[in-house]
Enzyme design. Structure first.
Site, PDB file in Angstrom:
ATOM      1  CB  SER A 138      -0.952  -0.053   1.198  1.00 43.96           C
ATOM      2  OG  SER A 138      -2.002   0.871   1.063  1.00 43.96           O
TER       3      SER A 138
ATOM      4  CG  ASP B  97      -2.127  15.833  15.905  1.00 42.09           C
ATOM      5  OD1 ASP B  97      -3.301  15.432  15.782  1.00 42.09           O
ATOM      6  OD2 ASP B  97      -1.679  16.308  16.966  1.00 42.09           O
TER       7      ASP B  97
ATOM      8  CG  HIS C  35      -5.592  -2.718   0.664  1.00 43.61           C
ATOM      9  ND1 HIS C  35      -4.846  -2.476  -0.484  1.00 43.61           N
ATOM     10  CD2 HIS C  35      -5.106  -1.871   1.616  1.00 43.61           C
ATOM     11  CE1 HIS C  35      -3.958  -1.514  -0.232  1.00 43.61           C
ATOM     12  NE2 HIS C  35      -4.094  -1.149   1.028  1.00 43.61           N
TER      13      HIS C  35
END
Length: 259
Positions: free
Chosen positions: A87, A178, A236
């Site tokens: 990925s 974040d 996936h």
């Protein structure tokens, strides 16, 4: 300045197999595969920036992540390596191979194409923020918080691998959430570098995944012209869903490359 990544190194003198996880993954997710592959190869598995035990830093560009990975190879005095990425990690190894092709003995790209993707992690980020705010003290509480936004139990189990207990007994996220969310557009974009990597390449895709569709293959072959494409009966997370078939495909490819 590259980020000093955490990594696992099984040791050895042969051309290593370097494993790069996907978004919200870590080297730890690959330990069962490491146990198998270390019988055949030196294996190095990294935690990308803002993942696993690696530092939290601003910026998730593929140029920067490829530079981080190159710094690991330099630190270990590895001149060339077989690069396996799943990925987001697949885009990292494609980036490294385009930017420094002499360092890539071969590429194994797991269920990703060198294209830009749309947003599909909103529920995942919401679930992780829910855990962050809820401050669970055990895995059952954490799973209940994740379930407010993520229905699939397998996905929740995967996300829970990013939790660790602090000194007060609270399960906290160890990822730089974040920083990841702040540069999510870049993560979903194209790999770094230009032109093609024309070395030996294996692309593994899941027949139930939409990450490497037939429509994407012309673009994929522009970037990876030597790509051998194999489709596994999986989604996936094909390395977790079909571990034996995944290992067999990787082993067969490396045997052919190494001759």
């Amino acid at each position: 300045m590259p980020t000093d990544l955490n990594f696992i190194d099984t040791g050895g003198d042969d051309t290593p197999l370097v494993i790069v996880h996907g978004l919200l993954g870590s080297a730890d997710n690959w330990r069962s595969h490491l146990k198998q592959w270390q019988r055949r190869h030196r294996v190095i598995a990294v935690d990308l920036r803002n993942h696993g035990k690696s530092p939290h830093v601003a910026g998730m560009s593929y140029d920067a992540m490829a530079e981080d990975l190159l710094a690991v190879l330099d630190r270990l005095d590895v001149k060339r390596a077989h690069l396996l990425g799943h990925s987001m990690g697949g885009k990292v190894v494609i980036s490294l191979a385009r930017l420094a092709p002499a360092r890539a003995a071969s590429l194994i790209v797991a269920d990703i194409a060198p294209v830009a993707y749309g947003h599909d992690h909103d529920n995942v980020f919401a679930a992780l923020r829910c855990v962050e705010a809820g401050e669970p003290t055990n895995r059952r509480e954490a799973d209940a918080l994740l379930a407010e936004h993520v229905e699939e139990s397998a996905v929740r189990l995967f996300l829970a691998t990013n939790l660790e207990r602090d000194d007060a007994g609270i399960l906290r996220l160890r990822i730089g959430l974040d920083e990841i969310q702040g540069d999510y557009e870049t993560i979903m974009g194209v790999p770094a570098g230009a032109g093609a990597y024309d070395g030996p390449t294996l692309v593994l895709r899941g027949d139930q995944s939409r990450y490497v569709t037939d429509e994407m293959l012309p673009v994929l072959r522009e970037v990876l012209p030597q790509a051998e494409i194999q489709t596994l009966k999986a989604g996936h997370w094909l390395h977790a869903e079909q571990p034996a078939a995944f290992q067999a495909a990787v082993n067969g490819f490396l045997d052919r490359v190494e001759g």
